[in-house]
Design a protein around this motif. Structure first.
Motif, PDB file in Angstrom:
ATOM      1  N   LEU A 133       0.833  -1.206   0.000  1.00 34.95           N
ATOM      2  CA  LEU A 133       0.000   0.000   0.000  1.00 34.95           C
ATOM      3  C   LEU A 133       0.862   1.248   0.000  1.00 34.95           C
ATOM      4  O   LEU A 133       0.551   2.250  -0.662  1.00 34.95           O
ATOM      5  CB  LEU A 133      -0.941  -0.002   1.206  1.00 34.95           C
ATOM      6  N   GLN A 134       1.939   1.221   0.780  1.00 31.94           N
ATOM      7  CA  GLN A 134       2.828   2.370   0.857  1.00 31.94           C
ATOM      8  C   GLN A 134       3.477   2.641  -0.512  1.00 31.94           C
ATOM      9  O   GLN A 134       3.659   3.790  -0.914  1.00 31.94           O
ATOM     10  CB  GLN A 134       3.917   2.103   1.909  1.00 31.94           C
ATOM     11  N   ARG A 135       3.742   1.576  -1.241  1.00 32.32           N
ATOM     12  CA  ARG A 135       4.421   1.713  -2.536  1.00 32.32           C
ATOM     13  C   ARG A 135       3.434   2.005  -3.675  1.00 32.32           C
ATOM     14  O   ARG A 135       3.672   2.894  -4.486  1.00 32.32           O
ATOM     15  CB  ARG A 135       5.182   0.423  -2.838  1.00 32.32           C
ATOM     16  N   ASP A 136       2.322   1.230  -3.703  1.00 31.06           N
ATOM     17  CA  ASP A 136       1.418   1.308  -4.853  1.00 31.06           C
ATOM     18  C   ASP A 136       0.095   1.992  -4.543  1.00 31.06           C
ATOM     19  O   ASP A 136      -0.654   2.332  -5.459  1.00 31.06           O
ATOM     20  CB  ASP A 136       1.117  -0.096  -5.394  1.00 31.06           C
ATOM     21  N   GLY A 137      -0.202   2.128  -3.264  1.00 31.10           N
ATOM     22  CA  GLY A 137      -1.458   2.759  -2.871  1.00 31.10           C
ATOM     23  C   GLY A 137      -2.641   1.814  -2.861  1.00 31.10           C
ATOM     24  O   GLY A 137      -3.696   2.119  -2.296  1.00 31.10           O
TER      25      GLY A 137
END
Length: 531
Positions: A116-120
Motif C-alpha cells: 500500500l505504501q508503494r502502490d497505494g
C-alpha cells in the motif's frame, strides 16, 4: 370658505409611503429568494440522504466482505457479509477487533502495508485467512490505503470474497490432472492429441518411445504425410477410409502396421476420437495407441494350431471309424467263431475258448461305448422330452436274472435316445462289481422342476476316498482294460442333459453296505397325458 390642499404637504406624505412600498417589495423578493434557496437546500439534503441511504444499502447488502481499518489494523467499520465470512456474532462484535487476528500468517499484514505504501492499492490478491473459530479460508482481497499530506497511512479500506470453494475445486482438478498424467505417463499404451490445424502432436505420452523407438519430442515434429509414409502400404487405404469416417462420426478404431525407428513393422491398435469446431471442422484427434504385435503373432499361431487340430481331428475320426467299424466287424466275426468252438471243444481247451469269448465280448462292449462317446462329442445334443419311466422299465427287462426293485414315478425329462445308456451302465456296473446275490434298487422322485434318480445296490460299495474320483478313473488312467469307461459315459451324458451325478452310501456312514449313484435330471416343461 373652503381651505385648499397644500401641494407641498401631499408630496411630503407620498414619499414615506413609496419608501415603505419599496422596502416591502424588497423584503418580499428577499423572502422569495430565501424560500427558493431553502427549497434548493432541501433538495440537496434529500439527494444527499438518498445517496447516503443507497450507499449504506450497497455497503450492508454487498455480497463481498467490506471493511475499514485504521493504520494499526483496528476494524472501524464492516458490513454483514464480512461478519458472516469471518464468523463474528455481530457487526458490533467485529468493531474494535484487530484485523491481524484474521491473518493466518501475521507477516502478510506487513507485506500488505508495504504494498500500500508503494502502490497505494492491492488488487485481486489470493490470501489465506482464518475465521474466529480458527478454520482456514481462502479469500481474494482488494485494499486501498488513505494517506495524510505527508504520506502517513491513516486508514485502509477494502473488500474480500471467499474463494475457498473455487480453490478447493482448483486443487482437486490439479490433483486429478496429476493422477491422470501419472496414469498416462506410466501406462504401457501411448496417449496422444494431434492438432489437425497445426499438423503436429500437442501431446504424446512417453510410452511411445517403448513402442516405436521415437521420443515424444521426435514424434511431435512428424507431420501427417510422414506418419502415413510409415504405415504399411497394405494398411494405408483402410486407415485413410477409417480416418475419414471418424471425422464424421467422432470416433474410430485403426489397426495397422507402423515402421518403427529401428526399421521393423509393429502392429498398432489406435482407439481415437475427433474433436470438431462448432462448424463441424476437425480440430483435434486424440486417442490411445497400443502395441498388439504379440497378439497378432498369437493369432497367427492360433490359426496354425487350429488348422493342425482340424487335421488331427480328421485323422482321429478316421482311426475311430476303423476302430468302431472295421475292428468291430472283425470282433463280431471272432465272437461267432468262438461260440462255434464252445459247442465243439471239450476239456481244458473249452475253458480257454470260454475265456476267449468273454474277452471278445468285453472288446465289443468297449467299442460300443467308444462309439457312443464319439457320437456325444460329434455335435450339439438334440434334447427332447423323454418318458423316464418307459426307459427304466425297458432297461430293467434287460437284466431278468437280477433282483431289481423299482420305485417309479410317471414323469418326463429333458434327454435324448442315449438316456438308456445311463441305466444300462449303472445297473450293469452294480451287477459286475456287486458280487453274488447283489440286489438293485431304482428310485425316482420329483422335486421342484427336477427329477432325482437313485440307482443303489447291496454290493461292496465305494470307499469314501474314491467317491470323488470314481467318475474320472478313465481320464486319469487309474484303471484296468476298459475299466471306468462306463461311468465316464454316464457322467458326460448327465452333463449333456444339464444335470449332475454323484455317489454316496446306500446306508449313510456304511460304505460296505453298498453304493447309491444319485443324479438329477431336468423335468420337461410339458408332460403329455398318459392313458
Amino acid at each position: 370658505m373652503a381651505h385648499s390642499e397644500d401641494p407641498g404637504s401631499a408630496l411630503h406624505t407620498a414619499a414615506p409611503e413609496r419608501v415603505a412600498h419599496e422596502r416591502m417589495a424588497a423584503i418580499l423578493a428577499e423572502n422569495e429568494a430565501l424560500r427558493h434557496e431553502n427549497a434548493v437546500l432541501q433538495s440537496v439534503k434529500d439527494a444527499f440522504q438518498e445517496s447516503e441511504k443507497r450507499y449504506r444499502r450497497l455497503f450492508e447488502d454487498d455480497l463481498t466482505g467490506d471493511f475499514l481499518t485504521d493504520a494499526d489494523g483496528l476494524i472501524l467499520a464492516c458490513n454483514p457479509a464480512f461478519v458472516r465470512m469471518f464468523g463474528f456474532a455481530s457487526i458490533e462484535g467485529a468493531l474494535g477487533t484487530n484485523i491481524l487476528e484474521l491473518y493466518e500468517d501475521p507477516r502478510d499484514r506487513e507485506t500488505l502495508l508495504a504494498r500500500l505504501q508503494r502502490d497505494g492499492k492491492v488488487e485481486n490478491e489470493g490470501r489465506i485467512r482464518k475465521r474466529r473459530d480458527g478454520t482456514r479460508l481462502h479469500v481474494v482481497e482488494n485494499v486501498v490505503g488513505y494517506f495524510s499530506a505527508d504520506g502517513e497511512l491513516l486508514e485502509t479500506q477494502g473488500y474480500v470474497y471467499d474463494d475457498s470453494e473455487r480453490k478447493r475445486a482448483e486443487e482437486a482438478l490439479r490433483e486429478s490432472e496429476g493422477r491422470f498424467r501419472a496414469v498416462l505417463e506410466n501406462s504401457l499404451d501411448a496417449a496422444y492429441r494431434r492438432n489437425l490445424r497445426a499438423d503436429r502432436y500437442d501431446y504424446i505420452s512417453p510410452a511411445i518411445e517403448e513402442i516405436l523407438g521415437f521420443t515424444p519430442e521426435e514424434m511431435s515434429a512428424v507431420n501427417l504425410e510422414e506418419v502415413m509414409e510409415r504405415i504399411h502400404p497394405d494398411d494405408r487405404p483402410p486407415v485413410e477410409a477409417e480416418l475419414n469416417a471418424a471425422a464424421a462420426s467422432g470416433k474410430g478404431l485403426l489397426i495397422y502396421r507402423f515402421l518403427t525407428k529401428n526399421g521393423e513393422y509393429r502392429w498398432l491398435e489406435d482407439h481415437l476420437m475427433v474433436i470438431c469446431d462448432p462448424g463441424g471442422r476437425p480440430l483435434y484427434r486424440g486417442g490411445i495407441v497400443r502395441d498388439i504385435t504379440g497378439r497378432k503373432e498369437a493369432e497367427v499361431e492360433l490359426a496354425r494350431v487350429h488348422r493342425d487340430l482340424e487335421s488331427a481331428h480328421r485323422e482321429t475320426n478316421l482311426y475311430l471309424d476303423i476302430l468302431t467299424h472295421d475292428i468291430g466287424n472283425t470282433e463280431n466275426v471272432s465272437n461267432l467263431y468262438a461260440e462255434l468252438l464252445v459247442d465243439s471243444i471239450r476239456g481244458e481247451a473249452a475253458v480257454y475258448v470260454v475265456n476267449l469269448k468273454r474277452s471278445i465280448a468285453k472288446s465289443i462292449e468297449i467299442l460300443g461305448i467308444v462309439s457312443k462317446i464319439r457320437r456325444i462329442h460329434a455335435g450339439p445334443p438334440e434334447l427332447r422330452s423323454v418318458d423316464l419311466d418307459a426307459v427304466i422299465r425297458t432297461e430293467i427287462d434287460h437284466f431278468p436274472a437280477v433282483p431289481i426293485t423299482y420305485e417309479g414315478a410317471l414323469c418326463e425329462v429333458v434327454a435324448d435316445d442315449l438316456l438308456c445308456e445311463v441305466f444300462t451302465n449303472l445297473i450293469g456296473n452294480a451287477v459286475k462289481h456287486g458280487g453274488p446275490g447283489v440286489a438293485v434298487i431304482v428310485r425316482v422322485e420329483e422335486q421342484n422342476g427336477e427329477v432325482l434318480v437313485t440307482v443303489a445296490d447291496t454290493g461292496r460299495g465305494v470307499p469314501d476316498d474314491q467317491k470323488e474320483e470314481i467318475f474320472h478313473r478313465y481320464e486319469r488312467k487309474q484303471r484296468g482294460v476298459g475299466e471306468g469307461l462306463g461311468l465316464y459315459l454316464v457322467q458326460i451324458l448327465i452333463d449333456r442333459y444339464g444335470g449332475r451325478i454323484w455317489v454316496e452310501d446306500r446306508v449313510p456312514g456304511h460304505p460296505e453296505e453298498g453304493a447309491a449313484f444319485v443324479f438329477l435330471l431336468r423335468e420337461a416343461d410339458s408332460v403329455p397325458a398318459r392313458p
